[in-house]
Design an enzyme around this catalytic site. Structure first.
Site, short mmCIF file in Angstrom:
data_model
loop_
_atom_site.label_atom_id
_atom_site.label_comp_id
_atom_site.label_asym_id
_atom_site.label_seq_id
_atom_site.Cartn_x
_atom_site.Cartn_y
_atom_site.Cartn_z
N ASP A 52 1.00 -1.34 0.20
CA ASP A 52 -0.03 -0.07 -0.01
C ASP A 52 1.06 1.18 -0.11
O ASP A 52 2.07 1.23 -0.03
CB ASP A 52 -0.85 -0.01 1.26
CG ASP A 52 -2.12 -1.11 1.24
OD1 ASP A 52 -2.13 -1.51 0.20
OD2 ASP A 52 -2.16 -1.48 2.31
N TYR A 121 6.17 -9.77 6.63
CA TYR A 121 6.15 -8.24 7.22
C TYR A 121 6.77 -8.04 8.66
O TYR A 121 6.64 -9.02 9.41
CB TYR A 121 5.08 -7.78 7.05
CG TYR A 121 4.39 -7.54 5.62
CD1 TYR A 121 4.45 -6.48 4.96
CD2 TYR A 121 3.82 -8.54 4.84
CE1 TYR A 121 4.03 -6.13 3.81
CE2 TYR A 121 3.27 -8.22 3.52
CZ TYR A 121 3.25 -7.03 3.09
OH TYR A 121 2.80 -6.74 1.78
#
Length: 278
Positions: A52, A121
């Site tokens: 994003d 992540y």
């Protein structure tokens, strides 16, 4: 020939991964650089995971299909390895916030997106005043008070496994929110910052940042660890779950099976995605 391209980027200067008209995106910059380096009118790449706006990557993986003759013609210096030559040319074209770490011929059956078996992540948080470093403010979230990592890890354990993560995802038309969260763990890094490492087969939109927001509420003491399980069970967005800012999040690594299993994994993942995403 299919090439695997490994790259890293500082997401602060990009409007996410995917190409958008008139906006600077990672995909747009990489494809333009490849087209220039290979002397082609256009190039299309596929990535392991779309990040994003504002999210960073240290271990993003992409693939691109090119004619071997085109790659050879673009090699440049006589005798230079064609893959190293392409890497050098790309890094000479790209801005410094996007770097190519490797170019290689991909094994047969490799697909950057569908061959992947997990994505990992990390989310970094500075939870004490002495940890606030102006030099890392674009990559670390500043939090208002000390966090209880023991309680956060207790909450994390309730989220691991195959679940419907609708409570933590921004719903997209026709897309599934069912994911397998392989592991979630909080620890202190060498600089004593709180770091969440989150690994899953795939993530839906805003999922990691919502998971982190839920666990931060537990870590600061405003919620009990059991709250994470209750939010998950509800299978619908809870306004009490804060989606934390993107700048603390980095795609660290993408995992792939052995070379002889790449094609099979891609076939299974593609069939699953087509079945569940409509």
């Amino acid at each position: 020939m299919r090439l695997r391209i490994d790259l890293a980027y500082d997401g602060g200067g990009f409007k996410g991964w995917a190409v958008q008209p008139s906006l600077r995106t990672v995909q747009g910059e990489l494809e333009a650089a490849l087209a220039t380096a290979l002397r082609l009118p256009e190039v299309r790449v596929v990535c392991a995971g779309r990040t994003d706006t504002g999210v960073h990557a240290r271990g993003q993986v992409t693939h691109v299909d090119v004619d071997p003759a085109v790659l050879e013609a673009a090699a440049g210096r006589a005798g230079e390895d064609r893959f190293l030559a392409l890497q050098r040319r790309l890094n000479g074209i790209l801005d410094a916030d996007l770097r190519v770490h490797g170019v290689q011929e991909a094994p047969e059956g490799f697909d950057a997106r569908f061959s992947a078996v997990w994505r990992r992540y990390a989310y970094r948080v500075a939870d004490r005043p002495e940890l606030l470093d102006p030099l890392t403010r674009g990559h670390v979230l500043s939090w208002r008070g000390p966090l209880d990592l023991v309680a956060m890890n207790e909450a994390s354990r309730m989220l691991i496994g195959l679940h419907d993560f609708a409570s933590f995802c921004k719903k997209r038309e026709g897309a599934t929110t069912i994911r397998t969260l392989l592991d979630v763990h909080w620890y202190r890094d060498a600089d004593d910052r709180a770091v969440a490492t989150v690994r899953a087969d795939a993530f839906c939109h805003s999922m990691v940042r919502a998971l982190v927001g839920c666990m931060l509420a537990v870590g600061e003491g405003s919620r009990e660890p059991e709250w994470a399980g209750k939010v998950l069970s509800a299978a619908s967005r809870d306004p009490a779950v804060r989606v934390v800012p993107p700048h603390g999040l980095t795609l660290e690594e993408v995992g792939y099976p052995p070379a002889d299993q790449l094609a099979r994994q891609a076939e299974l993942a593609r069939a699953k995605r087509e079945h569940t995403d409509g």
